[in-house]
Design a protein around this motif. Structure first.
Motif, PDB file in Angstrom:
ATOM      1  N   LEU A 375      35.440  89.554 125.760  1.00  0.00           N
ATOM      2  CA  LEU A 375      36.006  89.679 124.416  1.00  0.00           C
ATOM      3  C   LEU A 375      35.201  88.803 123.464  1.00  0.00           C
ATOM      4  O   LEU A 375      35.043  87.600 123.690  1.00  0.00           O
ATOM      5  CB  LEU A 375      37.479  89.261 124.401  1.00  0.00           C
ATOM      6  N   LEU A 376      34.715  89.426 122.417  1.00  0.00           N
ATOM      7  CA  LEU A 376      33.900  88.746 121.416  1.00  0.00           C
ATOM      8  C   LEU A 376      34.699  88.671 120.119  1.00  0.00           C
ATOM      9  O   LEU A 376      35.074  89.704 119.570  1.00  0.00           O
ATOM     10  CB  LEU A 376      32.595  89.504 121.206  1.00  0.00           C
ATOM     11  N   CYS A 377      34.987  87.457 119.655  1.00  0.00           N
ATOM     12  CA  CYS A 377      35.783  87.245 118.442  1.00  0.00           C
ATOM     13  C   CYS A 377      34.902  86.691 117.327  1.00  0.00           C
ATOM     14  O   CYS A 377      33.910  86.003 117.578  1.00  0.00           O
ATOM     15  CB  CYS A 377      36.950  86.282 118.702  1.00  0.00           C
ATOM     16  N   ARG A 378      35.315  86.981 116.118  1.00  0.00           N
ATOM     17  CA  ARG A 378      34.565  86.518 114.938  1.00  0.00           C
ATOM     18  C   ARG A 378      34.603  84.999 114.857  1.00  0.00           C
ATOM     19  O   ARG A 378      35.638  84.384 115.112  1.00  0.00           O
ATOM     20  CB  ARG A 378      35.159  87.128 113.672  1.00  0.00           C
ATOM     21  N   PRO A 379      33.483  84.363 114.519  1.00  0.00           N
ATOM     22  CA  PRO A 379      33.480  82.897 114.407  1.00  0.00           C
ATOM     23  C   PRO A 379      34.443  82.416 113.335  1.00  0.00           C
ATOM     24  O   PRO A 379      34.768  83.130 112.387  1.00  0.00           O
ATOM     25  CB  PRO A 379      32.029  82.565 114.044  1.00  0.00           C
ATOM     26  N   VAL A 380      34.897  81.203 113.500  1.00  0.00           N
ATOM     27  CA  VAL A 380      35.810  80.603 112.537  1.00  0.00           C
ATOM     28  C   VAL A 380      35.091  80.418 111.207  1.00  0.00           C
ATOM     29  O   VAL A 380      33.963  79.916 111.159  1.00  0.00           O
ATOM     30  CB  VAL A 380      36.331  79.250 113.062  1.00  0.00           C
ATOM     31  N   SER A 381      35.729  80.889 110.142  1.00  0.00           N
ATOM     32  CA  SER A 381      35.152  80.733 108.807  1.00  0.00           C
ATOM     33  C   SER A 381      35.372  79.296 108.346  1.00  0.00           C
ATOM     34  O   SER A 381      36.487  78.906 108.017  1.00  0.00           O
ATOM     35  CB  SER A 381      35.804  81.718 107.834  1.00  0.00           C
ATOM     36  N   PRO A 385      28.715  73.345 108.701  1.00  0.00           N
ATOM     37  CA  PRO A 385      27.610  74.109 109.298  1.00  0.00           C
ATOM     38  C   PRO A 385      27.981  74.652 110.672  1.00  0.00           C
ATOM     39  O   PRO A 385      28.776  74.063 111.411  1.00  0.00           O
ATOM     40  CB  PRO A 385      26.477  73.074 109.381  1.00  0.00           C
ATOM     41  N   LEU A 386      27.402  75.792 110.997  1.00  0.00           N
ATOM     42  CA  LEU A 386      27.631  76.397 112.308  1.00  0.00           C
ATOM     43  C   LEU A 386      27.053  75.497 113.387  1.00  0.00           C
ATOM     44  O   LEU A 386      25.944  74.982 113.263  1.00  0.00           O
ATOM     45  CB  LEU A 386      26.984  77.777 112.365  1.00  0.00           C
ATOM     46  N   SER A 387      27.801  75.320 114.454  1.00  0.00           N
ATOM     47  CA  SER A 387      27.382  74.386 115.488  1.00  0.00           C
ATOM     48  C   SER A 387      27.991  74.797 116.813  1.00  0.00           C
ATOM     49  O   SER A 387      29.031  75.453 116.870  1.00  0.00           O
ATOM     50  CB  SER A 387      27.815  72.953 115.125  1.00  0.00           C
ATOM     51  N   GLY A 388      27.318  74.390 117.882  1.00  0.00           N
ATOM     52  CA  GLY A 388      27.854  74.602 119.220  1.00  0.00           C
ATOM     53  C   GLY A 388      28.553  73.374 119.754  1.00  0.00           C
ATOM     54  O   GLY A 388      28.670  73.210 120.977  1.00  0.00           O
ATOM     55  N   ALA A 389      29.040  72.516 118.860  1.00  0.00           N
ATOM     56  CA  ALA A 389      29.651  71.257 119.262  1.00  0.00           C
ATOM     57  C   ALA A 389      31.029  71.486 119.861  1.00  0.00           C
ATOM     58  O   ALA A 389      31.741  72.423 119.505  1.00  0.00           O
ATOM     59  CB  ALA A 389      29.757  70.310 118.058  1.00  0.00           C
ATOM     60  N   SER A 390      31.378  70.592 120.773  1.00  0.00           N
ATOM     61  CA  SER A 390      32.717  70.557 121.349  1.00  0.00           C
ATOM     62  C   SER A 390      33.168  69.108 121.347  1.00  0.00           C
ATOM     63  O   SER A 390      32.766  68.310 122.209  1.00  0.00           O
ATOM     64  CB  SER A 390      32.721  71.139 122.765  1.00  0.00           C
ATOM     65  N   PHE A 391      33.979  68.749 120.374  1.00  0.00           N
ATOM     66  CA  PHE A 391      34.475  67.380 120.276  1.00  0.00           C
ATOM     67  C   PHE A 391      35.436  67.068 121.415  1.00  0.00           C
ATOM     68  O   PHE A 391      35.556  65.912 121.824  1.00  0.00           O
ATOM     69  CB  PHE A 391      35.151  67.175 118.921  1.00  0.00           C
ATOM     70  N   ARG A 551      45.467  76.491 121.719  1.00  0.00           N
ATOM     71  CA  ARG A 551      45.757  75.063 121.566  1.00  0.00           C
ATOM     72  C   ARG A 551      44.476  74.241 121.558  1.00  0.00           C
ATOM     73  O   ARG A 551      44.346  73.288 120.793  1.00  0.00           O
ATOM     74  CB  ARG A 551      46.666  74.612 122.713  1.00  0.00           C
ATOM     75  N   ARG A 552      43.525  74.625 122.381  1.00  0.00           N
ATOM     76  CA  ARG A 552      42.258  73.895 122.418  1.00  0.00           C
ATOM     77  C   ARG A 552      41.499  74.057 121.099  1.00  0.00           C
ATOM     78  O   ARG A 552      40.885  73.100 120.611  1.00  0.00           O
ATOM     79  CB  ARG A 552      41.418  74.390 123.584  1.00  0.00           C
ATOM     80  N   ALA A 553      41.547  75.252 120.519  1.00  0.00           N
ATOM     81  CA  ALA A 553      40.895  75.455 119.225  1.00  0.00           C
ATOM     82  C   ALA A 553      41.534  74.594 118.143  1.00  0.00           C
ATOM     83  O   ALA A 553      40.844  74.042 117.280  1.00  0.00           O
ATOM     84  CB  ALA A 553      40.949  76.933 118.842  1.00  0.00           C
ATOM     85  N   GLN A 554      42.858  74.446 118.187  1.00  0.00           N
ATOM     86  CA  GLN A 554      43.541  73.617 117.209  1.00  0.00           C
ATOM     87  C   GLN A 554      43.178  72.139 117.394  1.00  0.00           C
ATOM     88  O   GLN A 554      42.938  71.413 116.416  1.00  0.00           O
ATOM     89  CB  GLN A 554      45.055  73.810 117.329  1.00  0.00           C
ATOM     90  N   LEU A 555      43.128  71.681 118.636  1.00  0.00           N
ATOM     91  CA  LEU A 555      42.746  70.287 118.885  1.00  0.00           C
ATOM     92  C   LEU A 555      41.290  70.042 118.493  1.00  0.00           C
ATOM     93  O   LEU A 555      40.953  68.949 118.010  1.00  0.00           O
ATOM     94  CB  LEU A 555      42.964  69.954 120.359  1.00  0.00           C
ATOM     95  N   ASP A 666      41.802  82.514 109.231  1.00  0.00           N
ATOM     96  CA  ASP A 666      42.051  83.053 110.562  1.00  0.00           C
ATOM     97  C   ASP A 666      40.782  83.745 111.051  1.00  0.00           C
ATOM     98  O   ASP A 666      40.315  84.691 110.421  1.00  0.00           O
ATOM     99  CB  ASP A 666      43.215  84.047 110.522  1.00  0.00           C
ATOM    100  N   PRO A 667      40.188  83.283 112.155  1.00  0.00           N
ATOM    101  CA  PRO A 667      38.937  83.907 112.588  1.00  0.00           C
ATOM    102  C   PRO A 667      39.120  85.346 113.015  1.00  0.00           C
ATOM    103  O   PRO A 667      38.201  86.141 112.957  1.00  0.00           O
ATOM    104  CB  PRO A 667      38.506  83.026 113.767  1.00  0.00           C
ATOM    105  N   ARG A 668      40.311  85.714 113.444  1.00  0.00           N
ATOM    106  CA  ARG A 668      40.508  87.098 113.873  1.00  0.00           C
ATOM    107  C   ARG A 668      40.666  88.028 112.691  1.00  0.00           C
ATOM    108  O   ARG A 668      40.170  89.143 112.683  1.00  0.00           O
ATOM    109  CB  ARG A 668      41.734  87.182 114.779  1.00  0.00           C
ATOM    110  N   GLY A 669      41.362  87.579 111.653  1.00  0.00           N
ATOM    111  CA  GLY A 669      41.555  88.403 110.469  1.00  0.00           C
ATOM    112  C   GLY A 669      42.438  89.604 110.726  1.00  0.00           C
ATOM    113  O   GLY A 669      42.616  90.445 109.865  1.00  0.00           O
ATOM    114  N   GLY A 670      43.004  89.733 111.892  1.00  0.00           N
ATOM    115  CA  GLY A 670      43.832  90.880 112.241  1.00  0.00           C
ATOM    116  C   GLY A 670      43.679  91.171 113.719  1.00  0.00           C
ATOM    117  O   GLY A 670      42.962  90.504 114.457  1.00  0.00           O
TER     118      GLY A 670
END
Length: 1438
Positions: A375-381, A385-391, A551-555, A666-670
């Motif tokens: 499943l490929l979802c739209r990146p978060v708007s 800057p776009l990054s591959g970081a994971s805090f 939940r991980r995306a929110q954190l 919302d990255p999904r937008g629907g």
């Protein structure tokens, strides 16, 4: 508009491994470590030597610490047993992967761990056996699972350390934080162990390229040559394994490649092993791999040969999870089979037929096989800057305290070496380190996953952030001045040569809030990953997995916001220390010291933190940040977002703010999901399935003939994305500016006067969006820019609510584009005078304009000296003017006959203003006069105009007295007695007016395009009026309104409206007597009708009066504006009578007066002169005020349009229109606004822009686009582009009456007065009760300030039999329009009438009730509607 390619999910597919040209890495000149044991530790044991126990066979006893101190686990106790720890190496069983210490009765046994409770001699292995009261302590271990691969991670070293002896944990070792000696006596002893891959018989080579797709490089992004070494960072290996060794699982890794421009390319790769033919080895290689015996060189049996390969995808998007699933599917496909489809089909299918997610299709479900999907979802708007970081990965591997310590290290530009045994973690943590310092940007070397071939960067004398596999330390000695960050052991190692600043050096309160937030997030992570119970069902686990991802995306968002808040607090107030480039820039204009007050910023911080800020200000991070803030760059939207964060935070608080700093869409937008099917399997000739014939022994070499291009047109259409035109980024608002404008509109929507100014601000924003197109088409660029600057000044003077800085930004960008740095500085000063602090985007365009434009010479030059001399000459001429006038009067008195009356002395005519270039020295008039230019009519002006000469009223002077704004106008006498007009090359303006008003002396129509401000509906006060009484030099007598009301058929002597005669494009604008500042030279003629010889080529009538679909009432312009909402997507307004929402419309009537082809070809004969009205005719003057344009132009009957068309389009709020215009400019480009296709393809945007620009009197070339549209017949022959004239008239009332509606009173009044009206379908005597006596009675009541009786009379008349039940227009509107028709706009005080009507309404509401009055449409306009009318200027035509 250029076609841009849509975003591509994957750019390249790469296969890397050992090639024939690969060079060995072990022969490089690197300092190797001593040989380490090649076998992992498989067992541990505890022995008691005091009990006679010996070290078991094959075991090694640890008798000393790392620094050589003897080890006795029970030292300090009386009669203590001598206990020691032993370990054993080997490959006969799975290695140990973790060690621990267990306190019995205090700790719970961990799952998977085994407690070592006995010695090899069956005695108790309690490490603290001092007595029954001591804590029982045991060793624990965890073993790798069966079956294990050859390169399985395991414990390779064990040691003991005593901190009391000054010992610390060795580098790359894990420390068990539990004391082995829990007694009160003796030193504390801690167990440390090292995890690594114990390799033997391995050859390491530099990886090379084995295959790629596509084979041709892309023009925008060619394949980097270093990709193979990043796919295999530890090299392509040849390894000798035991024959029965299991294949290890593929290892997933990620890396980042940074281009010269700072663009990042993300790579995702998996490493795997496959068989390698022994025939390709030399004898030397076979000896090193242990395949040949050393003595007799015989082959060694029971060994297998393997090599390491990698497959990788490159993309500009960090979809690491998606790429991992795809690569694992491709790898499993290559080792299974046989298959019907080749491997290349799946690769090309994924690269070509999987679209990039967009707002219209936010979710892409790709079915790769019946059992594999992703499943490929739209990146978060995000504004970041776009990054591959994971805090969260950073917190899980380092913890909050170490994360803050690394923040200090990055901000002070230290050498950081991150290492781990998990290559996929390195990239996520490295990206987090460079993302946590936003808005600063790391400028030094950055390699989150560094290959061995590029390990020389560790010796570079510059700061760097490098990630490397931990096995590097088994091969080489690292530099000593590097800070090591071990992600596997959660430790930071600092050398004595390079010590980090303590986190105490950071600002205390922001750092305290940051640590508290990170600790909270770390605790939530521990709770989330504690794992469900054993009794959890599979369905529960699946549902929990989906919730855990959310939940991980929110954190992750909260962690990033925590670091963002700290940086906003640390850099708060930095914008006030930026130094704008005001004078001509020096050669070192881009130096940070000249762009930023470093010492002033440092002194503004607390002294306790000067050490940290002093190091920060000297870094390349901060220097580049100041340059990004000072000059326009691609980071402007990100920096503008950071400025809003700085405004939100409160650094003195010890807790985060309630309002979130990051508001993400919302990255999904629907829930709309696009399903991508797997590649279709081909069928045989008879429809049967083809046999499976593709089987691979190893990963194959890609065959180009099997890589198929996309063939599905539907998928190809899905892959298409809306392209963005290459237009300038300055007119675009950032997302943050749009959100701020939305909040401002919501705030002011409930405040009447502020709502009107908010709408007005968005209207001016529309014009400034159009300004680049207008300036591009203007012949005089500088004059167009100066006009825009005057608009800004007037907007500031009238306190227009600007929702953003786009107006200033566009003008600054145009100043830089056309080389006007001085004007750019004046715009910046206007911003500061208005109290607006420019954001990063505006500030960048300002400095770019100032730095890159050519400045004028430092000396004033001859132009200023000539101007000073001219001022002196003209000043002397002004003093001589009264003397000449006195001599003329004396001569006229002497020449007068005795007893007669002397004729009036000729009065000098006032000439319009002109610039220095507008008149030559030989044309200097005898009566000069010094004036100022730069005037501009502005909506909503309330100040009274200055006293004007009797012949012409000039514009007010400029506010500033700079010499650049000074121009010269001259007074000339009337030259009517000098002969015909053709013999007088330069006539006075009064003479020209006389010729325009005389039927036989009209000049030919000569419109000229310019950039001047046209005379809009409000410019009536500045238009000249000339009657026969005015020519006598005496002011016309004024009658009282009461006298006028009693005689409605007669008009006062001076009631010719301002709109009856105006100066438009029909004037000869090439004559320098008509200056550039007072008379409009726009391509648009005035809206009120201009006097000329012939009608315009096209006349357009526009009206915003709309009919409510609910109650049928007519809602007028100001009421429509008052009913709009702050939602920039809502087209509805609210009816003031029934409260329902409806969409208002702009009604447009297009009248084409162009001659047919037969008449147009014969243009040699002049048209016959029509008998136009003169001002001495009172009845005709009455008609001039409100008559049709044909009558005003002298064509009462002959000017009939050859073609007439009526259309209607939605009337948009300025908020909605601005959003749509920005989208149009972004998609089509700004040049599209100058093309005739705009009228037909985007009519709603076009007609709304024409309405607003004409309403505000702003210049544009939009009306001329109508000549090339489908609404106007094409001209029969080629004509100059500025030859046809398009006139725009804005009307207050409807364009066409309803079939059975009652005529309005203002129309009936004109019909009774025999004044032709535009609406000819009504008759004065119809089925309605509104007689002439009724209208005279209403006017009498209003003239006597008794509006209450006028309303009562109206209600009584409506209640009579035969009267209409409901009026389309409210009673307020009927009375107001009747007054305008009877008295004229110059004799009607609408503001005073509003007050009187409201007072009368309140008086009636006490007896009849407001609801009843509202039902009968008596209510006055709301205060919001009245404020809208005041803000947008004078009234329109009825």
């Amino acid at each position: 508009m250029s076609d841009e390619k849509p975003p591509q999910l994957v750019d390249y597919f790469v296969v890397a491994g050992l090639t024939d040209t690969s060079r060995p890495l072990e022969e490089e000149n690197q300092q190797h470590r001593l040989a380490r044991p090649s076998e992992p530790i498989t067992d541990v044991a505890v022995i008691i030597r005091s009990q006679g126990e010996e070290v078991p066979h094959g075991f090694t006893c640890i008798e000393t610490t790392t620094s050589g101190h003897p080890v006795d686990l029970n030292a300090g106790l009386l009669n203590n047993p001598q206990m020691f720890i032993c370990y054993k190496r080997g490959r006969d069983k799975p290695p140990l992967i973790e060690l621990g210490v267990h306190y019995e009765g205090k700790d719970r046994p961990k799952p998977g761990y085994k407690i070592l409770d006995t010695t090899p001699y069956s005695r108790s292995a309690n490490l603290n056996s001092g007595g029954p009261g001591h804590q029982r302590t045991f060793l624990t271990y965890r073993r790798a699972a069966e079956p294990h691969g050859h390169n399985t991670l395991g414990v390779t070293d064990i040691c003991l350390v005593m901190p009391s002896k000054g010992e610390s944990t060795p580098h790359t070792f894990c420390r068990v934080d539990k004391n082995l000696n829990t007694s009160m006596w003796g030193p504390a002893v801690f167990l440390c162990y090292k995890i690594a891959m114990a390799k033997a018989n391995t050859l390491v080579y530099e990886a090379g390229l084995l295959g790629r797709y596509p084979e041709q490089d892309s023009e925008s992004f060619p394949l980097p040559e270093s990709v193979p070494v990043f796919c295999l960072p530890m090299g392509a290996t040849i390894e000798s394994w035991p024959a029965d060794t299991k294949y290890p699982l593929p290892v997933f890794s990620t890396f980042v490649l940074t281009g010269a421009s700072g663009d990042k390319v993300y790579g995702a790769a998996i490493q795997f092993h496959e068989a390698f033919p022994r025939e390709r080895l030399s004898e030397k290689q076979s000896l090193r791999l242990g395949l040949l015996s050393v003595v007799d060189r015989r082959p060694v049996a029971g060994r297998s040969l393997q090599t390491r390969k990698s497959i990788c995808v490159l993309s500009h998007w960090p979809f690491f999870d998606v790429f991992r699933k795809f690569l694992m599917f491709i790898y499993r496909y290559s080792i299974s089979g046989p298959h019907v489809l080749p491997l290349e089909t799946h690769i090309s299918h994924f690269m070509h037929n999987v679209p990039f997610p967009s707002p219209q299709r936010p979710r892409i479900l790709v079915q790769m096989s019946p059992y594999d999907n992703l499943l490929l979802c739209r990146p978060v708007s995000s504004p970041l800057p776009l990054s591959g970081a994971s805090f969260l990965t950073l917190l899980q591997n380092l913890g909050p305290d170490n994360a803050v310590a690394l923040l200090v290290a990055v901000l002070t530009e230290q050498k950081l070496l991150i290492h781990s045994l998990r290559p996929d973690v390195l990239t996520s943590v490295g990206e987090a380190l460079v993302a946590m310092i936003f808005p600063l940007r790391w400028q030094c070397p950055y390699i989150p996953l560094c290959p061995l071939a590029l390990a020389d960067v560790l010796c570079a004398p510059v700061p760097f952030i490098v990630g490397i596999h931990s096995s590097y330390f088994d091969l080489y000695e690292p530099p000593r001045d590097v800070i090591f960050v071990d992600l596997d052991t959660n430790t930071i190692f600092q050398s004595e040569e390079r010590k980090l600043l303590s986190p105490r050096s950071l600002p205390r309160r922001p750092c305290k809030v940051l640590l508290a937030s990170l600790h909270n997030l770390s605790q939530q992570l521990d709770e989330m990953y504690s794992g469900p119970g054993e009794e959890a069902s599979l369905e529960l686990l699946l549902s929990d997995a989906e919730a855990a991802r959310g939940r991980r995306a929110q954190l992750e968002l909260e962690a990033r916001a925590a670091f963002l808040r700290f940086m906003a607090c640390a850099l708060r107030g930095y914008r006030s220390f930026l130094r704008p480039i005001a004078p001509a820039p020096a050669p070192a204009g881009r130096d940070a010291g000249s762009l930023f007050a470093l010492q002033g910023f440092l002194k503004s911080r607390e002294r306790a933190y000067h050490r940290f800020y002093g190091q920060l200000l000297r870094t390349q991070l901060f220097t580049q940040f100041i340059e990004d803030c000072s000059f326009a760059s691609d980071r402007d939207p990100c920096l503008e977002f950071f400025d809003t964060c700085v405004d939100k935070v409160q650094a003195e608080l010890e807790k985060p703010e309630d309002a979130p700093l990051m508001e993400l869409d919302d990255p999904r937008g629907g829930e709309h999901t696009v399903f991508i099917t797997p590649p279709e399997q081909p069928a045989g000739p008879d429809g049967a399935e083809l046999p499976a014939r593709y089987r691979y022994d190893g990963f194959p070499t890609l065959r180009p003939e099997l890589l198929e291009p996309p063939r599905d047109p539907l998928v190809a259409q899905l892959c298409q994305a809306r392209s963005s035109a290459p237009s300038s980024p300055a007119p675009r608002r950032t997302k943050q500016e749009m959100k701020v404008a939305q909040r401002v509109a919501q705030k002011y929507s409930s405040v009447p006067d502020m709502w009107a100014k908010c709408l007005l601000g968005h209207c001016y924003g529309l014009w400034f969006l159009y300004l680049p197109t207008h300036v591009r088409a203007a012949p005089a660029k500088l004059r167009a820019l100066q006009l825009a600057y005057e608009v800004l000044r007037k907007m500031e003077a009238h306190k227009v609510v600007l929702p953003d800085e786009v107006c200033y930004r566009i003008l600054m960008q145009l100043c830089g584009q056309y080389g006007e740095p001085v004007l750019s500085v004046r715009v910046l000063l206007e911003m500061k005078r208005a109290g607006i602090v420019p954001n990063t985007i505006t500030y960048g365009y300002y400095n770019k304009a100032v730095l890159e434009s050519k400045w004028p010479a430092g000396t004033q030059g001859g132009r200023l000296r000539w101007a000073k001399l001219r001022n002196v000459v003209l000043g002397a001429a002004q003093f001589r003017q009264p003397l000449r006038q006195r001599e003329r009067r004396a001569a006229a008195t002497a020449a007068a006959p005795p007893g007669g009356r002397a004729p009036p002395a000729p009065r000098p005519s006032l000439q319009r203003q002109t610039t220095w270039a507008g008149r030559s020295l030989r044309d200097t008039p005898p009566a000069p006069r010094l004036v100022k230019s730069g005037s501009l009519s502005f909506p909503g002006s309330t100040h009274a105009p200055a006293p004007l000469p009797p012949r012409l009223r000039g514009p007010p002077g400029s506010a500033d007295g700079s010499l650049s704004d000074v121009s010269f106008a001259t007074d000339e006498s009337d030259r009517a007695d000098e002969g015909p007009a053709g013999n007088t090359p330069r006539r006075g303006l009064a003479a020209k007016l006389q010729q325009l008003l005389s039927p036989g002396k009209r000049p030919p129509l000569r419109p000229a395009a310019s950039t001047e401000l046209p005379a809009g509906p409000r410019d009536a006060a500045t238009c000249p009026r000339r009657g026969s009484e005015q020519r006598d030099g005496e002011p016309p007598p004024r009658r009282s309104p009461a006298e006028t009301l009693l005689r409605p058929r007669e008009r006062p002597e001076s009631t010719a409206s301002e709109s009856s005669v105006s100066l438009g494009s029909e004037l000869d604008l090439s004559d320098t007597s008509v200056g550039s500042a007072g008379v409009p030279k726009s391509s648009e003629p005035p809206a009120d009708g201009a006097a000329g010889q012939e009608p315009p080529a096209v006349e357009v009538l526009l009206s915003s009066c709309s009919r409510c679909q609910g109650c049928g009432a007519l809602v007028y312009d100001e009421e429509v504006m008052a009913g709009w909402t702050s939602d920039d997507s809502n087209l509805n307004t609210t009816c003031p009578f029934c409260g329902r929402s409806f969409v208002p419309f702009l009604s447009i009537e297009i009248q084409d007066f162009q001659l047919p082809p037969s008449s147009a070809e014969d243009d040699s004969l002049p048209p016959p002169a029509a008998q136009g009205p003169v001002l001495s005719d009172r009845r005709r003057c009455l008609a001039l005020d409100e008559a049709e344009p044909e009558l005003c132009n002298g064509y009462p009957d002959a000017a009939v349009p050859r073609r007439s068309e009526r259309v209607a389009f939605a009337y948009l709020s300025p908020l909605v229109l601005r959003k749509e215009l920005e989208s149009l400019v972004e998609n089509e480009g700004g040049e599209f606004l100058a093309q005739p296709e705009l009228v037909d393809s985007h009519p709603i945007i076009y007609w709304n822009l024409v309405w607003y620009f004409q309403r505000l009197g702003l210049p544009s070339n939009l009306p001329r686009l109508l000549l090339g549209s489908q609404h106007v017949a094409p001209t029969p022959q080629a004509q100059p582009p500025d030859s046809p004239c398009v006139r725009i008239r804005l009307l207050w009332d409807v364009l066409a009456p309803e079939p059975d509606s009652c005529p309005p009173l203002h129309v009936l009044w004109r019909l009774h007065s025999n004044v032709p009206t535009r609406l000819r379908s009504w008759r004065p005597h119809g089925h309605h009760p509104f007689s002439l006596a009724f209208m005279e009675a209403v006017l009498n009541h209003v003239g006597l300030n008794d509006v209450h009786k006028a309303i009562t009379l109206f209600l009584e008349t409506l209640a009579a039999p035969g009267a209409p039940r409901h009026l389309q227009r409210s009673i307020y509107r009927e009375i107001l329009f009747l007054m305008l028709a009877a008295l004229g706009r110059d004799h009607t005080d609408i503001a005073a009438f509003d007050k009187k009507y409201k007072s009368a309404y309140n008086k009636l509401a006490g007896s009849l009730g407001k609801e009843e009055l509202r039902r009968r449409r008596v209510q006055p306009p709301s205060s919001k509607a009245i404020d809208c009318r005041k803000s947008f200027g004078a009234t329109l035509e009825c």
